[in-house]
Write an enzyme that holds these catalytic residues in place. Structure first.
Site, PDB file in Angstrom:
ATOM      1  N   SER A 105     154.238  82.716 -49.363  1.00 62.68           N
ATOM      2  CA  SER A 105     153.481  81.424 -49.250  1.00 62.68           C
ATOM      3  C   SER A 105     153.511  81.416 -47.661  1.00 62.68           C
ATOM      4  CB  SER A 105     153.952  80.258 -49.682  1.00 62.68           C
ATOM      5  OG  SER A 105     153.358  78.996 -49.062  1.00 62.68           O
ATOM      6  N   TYR A 108     160.600  73.919 -51.871  1.00 58.44           N
ATOM      7  CA  TYR A 108     159.679  74.941 -51.994  1.00 58.44           C
ATOM      8  C   TYR A 108     159.725  75.888 -50.675  1.00 58.44           C
ATOM      9  CZ  TYR A 108     154.911  77.100 -52.584  1.00 58.44           C
ATOM     10  OH  TYR A 108     153.818  77.994 -52.882  1.00 58.44           O
TER      11      TYR A 108
END
Ligand code: NAD
Length: 261
Positions: free
Chosen positions: A143, A156
């Protein structure tokens, strides 16, 4: 078709980016194993559609990616049923948005397990076969959050930074075995994962739905457009090609310019 006779396992492929990757690999002739959660009828529909549309074998394994034993068993089953795991896409992921001091401990553990440790367990199980066959492609869905942070996403961001480090290590270790390991780092891709975090972000930041899209999600992306799942899948297919055999240990950004800033 460039991937005929290759066997691919895509984790978290009942939805979003993973499903697009599985379909794109099948379109190139690879047999694929789907993994992930969802209503059994919907999963069976996707599985059967892949077989009939692309003329490949498609199986499903419901391993919970937070459970190491289930991950190892899945890799063994795919190897037994399809003959190998040549391509491993570690893509399963979940999100939770909360201020750090209120971040639930069980959510931290769950995100680290699913978004980071699962990739370790799958790579660990799939690597011996790839080394023997002297060919393999490991692709981790990281990501933009593997490179930069955003507030309220402690677990995350930590997991995605971890995936980027794991990718480098595995790329180096397997460099002489014809096995590459890379990660793709999308910015915001319009999938259920993004849609589902909007209510929590509204709460955490006191914003409306439209404000979250404009001021949080697309604010980060200079192109002001969401990445598409098909764009991520096309990058994954490229990484599986012979043209990409010298690309390893890298983190490929696909974020509309976000991390250039
Ligand atoms: P999604 O919610 O559409 O798909 C997630 C998939 O993971 C689903 O198939 C789900 O069933 C599966 N999954 C979740 N928990 C699981 C578990 N315990 N065991 C097995 N499968 C499990 O989300 P997405 O947006 O397609 O995300 C896929 C990956 O892409 C994630 O790793 C995510 O972090 C990453 N990513 C997404 C975006 C984005 O904007 N959507 C951006 C960057 C990175």
């Amino acid at each position: 078709m460039s991937l005929t006779s290759r066997k691919a396992l895509v984790t978290g492929s009942t939805s979003g980016i993973g499903l697009a990757c599985a379909r794109a690999l099948a379109r190139e002739g690879a047999d694929v194993c789907l993994n992930g959660f969802g209503p059994p009828e919907a999963i069976e529909q996707e599985r059967a559609a892949i077989e009939s549309e692309f003329g490949v074998r498609c199986i499903y394994n419901g391993a919970d990616m937070s459970k190491p034993a289930e991950i190892a068993a899945m890799v063994a089953r795919v190897t037994a049923e399809l003959g190998a795991v040549d391509i491993l896409i570690n893509n399963a992921g979940v999100q939770y948005v909360s201020p750090i001091e209120e971040f639930p401990v069980d959510k931290w553990d769950q995100i680290i397990a699913i978004n980071l440790s699962s990739a370790f367990h799958a790579i660990r199980a799939a690597t011996p076969g790839m080394k023997v066959r002297k060919w393999g492609r490991i692709i981790n869905t990281a990501s933009a959050h593997s490179l930069v942070a955003s507030p309220f996403k402690a677990a995350y961001v930590a997991a995605k930074h971890g995936i980027a480090g794991l990718t480098k290590t595995v790329g180096l270790e397997l460099a002489t075995f014809g096995v590459t390991c890379n990660c793709i780092s999308p910015g915001y891709v319009w999938t259920p994962l993004v849609e589902k975090q909007i209510p929590d972000t509204m709460k955490a930041r006191g914003m409306t739905y439209e404000e979250v899209i404009d001021k949080v999600l697309l604010a980060a992306q200079p192109t002001k457009q969401f990445v598409t799942v098909d764009q991520v899948a096309a990058a994954a297919v490229f990484l599986c090609s012979d043209a990409a055999s010298q690309i390893t240990g890298t983190n490929i950004s696909m974020d509309g310019g976000w991390t250039a800033a």
